[in-house]
Design a protein around this motif. Structure first.
Motif, PDB file in Angstrom:
ATOM      1  N   GLN A 366       0.827  -1.214   0.000  1.00 50.66           N
ATOM      2  CA  GLN A 366       0.000   0.000   0.000  1.00 50.66           C
ATOM      3  C   GLN A 366       0.865   1.270   0.000  1.00 50.66           C
ATOM      4  N   LYS A 367       1.966   1.222   0.764  1.00 49.28           N
ATOM      5  CA  LYS A 367       2.886   2.369   0.792  1.00 49.28           C
ATOM      6  C   LYS A 367       3.511   2.602  -0.573  1.00 49.28           C
ATOM      7  N   ASP A 368       3.898   1.507  -1.220  1.00 49.38           N
ATOM      8  CA  ASP A 368       4.489   1.650  -2.567  1.00 49.38           C
ATOM      9  C   ASP A 368       3.497   2.276  -3.545  1.00 49.38           C
ATOM     10  N   LEU A 369       2.265   1.844  -3.439  1.00 46.83           N
ATOM     11  CA  LEU A 369       1.231   2.368  -4.342  1.00 46.83           C
ATOM     12  C   LEU A 369       0.973   3.853  -4.096  1.00 46.83           C
ATOM     13  N   GLN A 370       0.911   4.227  -2.829  1.00 43.54           N
ATOM     14  CA  GLN A 370       0.687   5.649  -2.511  1.00 43.54           C
ATOM     15  C   GLN A 370       1.839   6.527  -3.017  1.00 43.54           C
ATOM     16  N   SER A 371       3.068   6.023  -2.868  1.00 40.06           N
ATOM     17  CA  SER A 371       4.237   6.778  -3.346  1.00 40.06           C
ATOM     18  C   SER A 371       4.190   6.951  -4.863  1.00 40.06           C
ATOM     19  N   MET A 372       3.787   5.854  -5.524  1.00 40.36           N
ATOM     20  CA  MET A 372       3.720   5.911  -6.981  1.00 40.36           C
ATOM     21  C   MET A 372       2.642   6.900  -7.441  1.00 40.36           C
ATOM     22  N   VAL A 373       1.496   6.886  -6.782  1.00 41.77           N
ATOM     23  CA  VAL A 373       0.414   7.826  -7.124  1.00 41.77           C
ATOM     24  C   VAL A 373       0.863   9.266  -6.878  1.00 41.77           C
ATOM     25  N   GLY A 374       1.620   9.489  -5.782  1.00 44.62           N
ATOM     26  CA  GLY A 374       2.118  10.839  -5.497  1.00 44.62           C
ATOM     27  C   GLY A 374       3.053  11.350  -6.579  1.00 44.62           C
ATOM     28  N   ARG A 375       3.961  10.428  -7.023  1.00 48.52           N
ATOM     29  CA  ARG A 375       4.897  10.855  -8.096  1.00 48.52           C
ATOM     30  C   ARG A 375       4.158  11.168  -9.392  1.00 48.52           C
ATOM     31  N   MET A 376       3.143  10.356  -9.647  1.00 42.08           N
ATOM     32  CA  MET A 376       2.366  10.627 -10.861  1.00 42.08           C
ATOM     33  C   MET A 376       1.644  11.979 -10.772  1.00 42.08           C
ATOM     34  N   GLY A 377       1.122  12.298  -9.614  1.00 44.14           N
ATOM     35  CA  GLY A 377       0.447  13.602  -9.459  1.00 44.14           C
ATOM     36  C   GLY A 377       1.402  14.769  -9.628  1.00 44.14           C
ATOM     37  N   TYR A 378       2.596  14.632  -9.033  1.00 39.88           N
ATOM     38  CA  TYR A 378       3.581  15.720  -9.155  1.00 39.88           C
ATOM     39  C   TYR A 378       4.031  15.901 -10.607  1.00 39.88           C
ATOM     40  N   ALA A 379       4.221  14.746 -11.289  1.00 40.33           N
ATOM     41  CA  ALA A 379       4.659  14.835 -12.698  1.00 40.33           C
ATOM     42  C   ALA A 379       3.609  15.515 -13.560  1.00 40.33           C
ATOM     43  N   SER A 380       2.352  15.152 -13.325  1.00 41.12           N
ATOM     44  CA  SER A 380       1.288  15.765 -14.136  1.00 41.12           C
ATOM     45  C   SER A 380       1.177  17.263 -13.847  1.00 41.12           C
ATOM     46  N   GLN A 381       1.296  17.664 -12.561  1.00 47.79           N
ATOM     47  CA  GLN A 381       1.213  19.094 -12.220  1.00 47.79           C
ATOM     48  C   GLN A 381       2.385  19.876 -12.831  1.00 47.79           C
ATOM     49  N   TYR A 382       3.579  19.294 -12.805  1.00 45.18           N
ATOM     50  CA  TYR A 382       4.759  19.974 -13.380  1.00 45.18           C
ATOM     51  C   TYR A 382       4.601  20.147 -14.890  1.00 45.18           C
ATOM     52  N   PHE A 383       4.078  19.109 -15.552  1.00 44.46           N
ATOM     53  CA  PHE A 383       3.878  19.204 -17.014  1.00 44.46           C
ATOM     54  C   PHE A 383       2.861  20.300 -17.359  1.00 44.46           C
ATOM     55  N   LEU A 384       1.725  20.271 -16.628  1.00 42.05           N
ATOM     56  CA  LEU A 384       0.683  21.272 -16.903  1.00 42.05           C
ATOM     57  C   LEU A 384       1.179  22.685 -16.598  1.00 42.05           C
ATOM     58  N   LYS A 385       1.971  22.845 -15.539  1.00 37.66           N
ATOM     59  CA  LYS A 385       2.499  24.168 -15.191  1.00 37.66           C
ATOM     60  C   LYS A 385       3.448  24.695 -16.265  1.00 37.66           C
ATOM     61  N   THR A 386       4.277  23.783 -16.786  1.00 33.55           N
ATOM     62  CA  THR A 386       5.223  24.179 -17.847  1.00 33.55           C
ATOM     63  C   THR A 386       4.469  24.643 -19.106  1.00 33.55           C
ATOM     64  N   GLU A 387       3.465  23.861 -19.498  1.00 28.89           N
ATOM     65  CA  GLU A 387       2.695  24.230 -20.690  1.00 28.89           C
ATOM     66  C   GLU A 387       1.923  25.523 -20.472  1.00 28.89           C
ATOM     67  N   GLN A 388       1.417  25.711 -19.211  1.00 26.75           N
ATOM     68  CA  GLN A 388       0.702  26.961 -18.928  1.00 26.75           C
ATOM     69  C   GLN A 388       1.642  28.157 -19.046  1.00 26.75           C
ATOM     70  N   GLY A 389       2.928  27.989 -18.665  1.00 34.27           N
ATOM     71  CA  GLY A 389       3.917  29.063 -18.810  1.00 34.27           C
ATOM     72  C   GLY A 389       4.118  29.437 -20.273  1.00 34.27           C
ATOM     73  N   HIS A 390       4.170  28.402 -21.141  1.00 34.51           N
ATOM     74  CA  HIS A 390       4.299  28.695 -22.581  1.00 34.51           C
ATOM     75  C   HIS A 390       3.110  29.505 -23.080  1.00 34.51           C
ATOM     76  N   ILE A 391       1.928  29.097 -22.637  1.00 32.31           N
ATOM     77  CA  ILE A 391       0.705  29.815 -23.062  1.00 32.31           C
ATOM     78  C   ILE A 391       0.747  31.262 -22.582  1.00 32.31           C
ATOM     79  N   ASN A 392       1.195  31.489 -21.341  1.00 33.46           N
ATOM     80  CA  ASN A 392       1.274  32.861 -20.811  1.00 33.46           C
ATOM     81  C   ASN A 392       2.252  33.717 -21.609  1.00 33.46           C
ATOM     82  N   ASN A 393       3.378  33.136 -22.035  1.00 37.24           N
ATOM     83  CA  ASN A 393       4.360  33.890 -22.845  1.00 37.24           C
ATOM     84  C   ASN A 393       3.763  34.330 -24.175  1.00 37.24           C
ATOM     85  N   TYR A 394       3.037  33.393 -24.823  1.00 37.21           N
ATOM     86  CA  TYR A 394       2.428  33.764 -26.106  1.00 37.21           C
ATOM     87  C   TYR A 394       1.330  34.799 -25.911  1.00 37.21           C
ATOM     88  N   ALA A 395       0.586  34.705 -24.828  1.00 31.90           N
ATOM     89  CA  ALA A 395      -0.459  35.699 -24.553  1.00 31.90           C
ATOM     90  C   ALA A 395       0.148  37.079 -24.332  1.00 31.90           C
TER      91      ALA A 395
END
Length: 459
Positions: A366-395
């Motif tokens: 269960q601990k391994d699964l929770q850690s894996m889910v946490g890493r996946m959440g952080y990765a998705s947030q970092y990706f979305l934040k990076t793309e949002q920065g690109h959008i802000n620059n073009y705006a």
């Protein structure tokens, strides 16, 4: 004729004797004479011309001879024909070949009567003088003046006009109507362009005044005012009135001048030496002003076109990035779903194992699964934040190039029938157009529209 010179006679008798002698010698005779015109006056009511025929020493310009002359009847009609054929006004400082007869009057003395005038002589003499001046300019100034296939190329012509002409030095007579026309056209342009003009007053008539113009060019150079161009203008006149601009000293000074020279001296026919040496030559002072306004307008149109292209390009980039972001997000969600499904299957398999193993193993998984889910959440947030920065620059780029920001810099948009236009062919006199400035919209009616040939906005 035998005269008793010892016996006193009345002055009128002496005048009569002089008249008789001159009449006997020169009666029915006429002579073709080369001379210059001086002290000319014309009586329109009677069509009579009164003037002096003079000859000057070519070296010192000292007067050698002078005879009062008149022109009546046929002679006046010949002068009128001369003016029509040559475009020259018959007047002072004009060198002519004329046919005259000799006459003596008891009151007015010895006089000549003009009976004919040779048009070809005057034009030929002026053209010969001009060609000799051009030949000397090329010969004596090889570094600054060249003749290639009949076309003159000068150092002044090689200078580049600034993209926008704003600071202008003007050489003109202070009382010239041409100066008024130039300034009126320049300062009342349809695009509300603003100019700084400094007038350097000069005599612009009479070939002996060439050094005055040269001195003003020197004054402009010494002023060090960063002028964008020098405009040499005159209100027009006959070819002989423009002899000042055929002089060697003016041609040499213009060809070597380090600031672009624009000439508009009011001629409608042949180019003067000054025109041939200048960066740009137009026909009139008004045309000189129109050329400068058109030059600036061309830059403005180019800038507006660049702005338009930048906006379109930015919109294209933004749309493409949005599509890419959407695709990446979809791919991410799909991949995450597959991963979770696999993990669920693994968990199910593990559950069957855990049923037979101690509770500690279940806790660790269960601990391994929770850690894996946490890493996946952080990765998705970092990706979305990076793309949002690109959008802000073009705006931000789009906002920078927006019409509102551009208009705050002094530019304007033109709208007709609710649409922004850039093609002048769509506007005609009488049309209503809207001029959109920063914070304000102006409705105007087009009164006039002029064609622009692309040329007539740098000693």
């Amino acid at each position: 004729m035998s005269l008793d010179t010892a016996t006193p006679i009345r002055l009128s008798e002496l005048a009569g004797i002089i008249y008789q002698v001159i009449d006997e010698v020169f009666k029915q005779q006429s002579f073709w004479v080369v001379a210059d015109i001086a002290n000319h006056s014309f009586k329109p009511a009677s069509s009579h011309h009164y003037f002096d025929l003079v000859e000057k020493d070519q070296g010192s310009a000292a007067l050698i001879s002078r005879i009062p002359t008149r022109s009546w009847a046929d002679g006046s009609s010949r002068i009128a024909a001369f003016e029509q054929a040559t475009g020259q006004k018959f007047g002072n400082d004009l060198r002519v070949l004329v046919q005259v007869s000799i006459f003596y009057h008891a009151v007015y003395g010895l006089q000549l009567t003009l009976t004919d005038i040779d048009t070809g002589f005057t034009l030929g003499a002026l053209e010969q003088q001009k060609q000799a001046t051009l030949l000397r300019l090329v010969k004596d100034n090889t570094e600054h003046i060249r003749l290639n296939n009949g076309v003159y190329s000068t150092s002044n012509q090689q200078l580049r006009l600034p993209a926008v002409i704003q600071n202008i030095a003007v050489i003109s007579s202070s009382t010239s109507a041409g100066l008024e026309d130039f300034l009126h056209t320049l300062n009342n342009n349809a695009f509300n362009y603003r100019f700084r003009t400094d007038t350097y007053n000069s005599v612009v008539q009479g070939e002996l005044n060439a050094q005055v113009v040269v001195d003003q060019l020197i004054a402009i150079y010494n002023a060090q005012n960063d002028y964008d161009a020098v405009v040499l203008i005159r209100g027009g006149g006959a070819q002989t009135d423009l002899l000042l601009f055929e002089q060697y000293s003016i041609g040499r000074a213009i060809a070597r001048f380090p600031i672009p020279v624009i000439t508009g001296i009011g001629h409608q026919k042949n180019e003067t030496v000054a025109d041939l040496m200048a960066h740009t030559a137009v026909k009139t002072p008004t045309k000189a002003a129109e050329m400068i306004v058109a030059h600036n307008r061309a830059f403005s149109d180019e800038l507006l076109s660049f702005e338009k292209n930048m906006i379109i390009r930015s919109q294209q980039i933004l749309a493409r990035q949005n599509r890419l972001l959407s695709q990446v997000s979809q791919q991410f969600l799909t991949g995450a779903g597959h991963y979770l499904s696999a993990q669920k299957q693994d968990l199910s398999a593990l559950s069957s194992v855990l049923a037979r193993r101690p509770g500690q193993m279940l806790y660790e998984k269960q601990k391994d699964l929770q850690s894996m889910v946490g890493r996946m959440g952080y990765a998705s947030q970092y990706f979305l934040k990076t793309e949002q920065g690109h959008i802000n620059n073009y705006a931000a780029l789009i906002r920078l190039m927006s019409p509102e920001n551009v208009m705050k810099k002094g530019f304007a948009l033109i709208r007709q029938n609710g649409k922004i236009i850039s093609d002048p062919a769509s506007v005609s006199p009488g049309n209503q157009i809207d001029i959109i400035l920063a914070g304000e919209e102006i409705e105007v009616i087009v009164n006039n529209k002029k064609a622009y040939d692309g040329r007539d906005f740098n000693l």
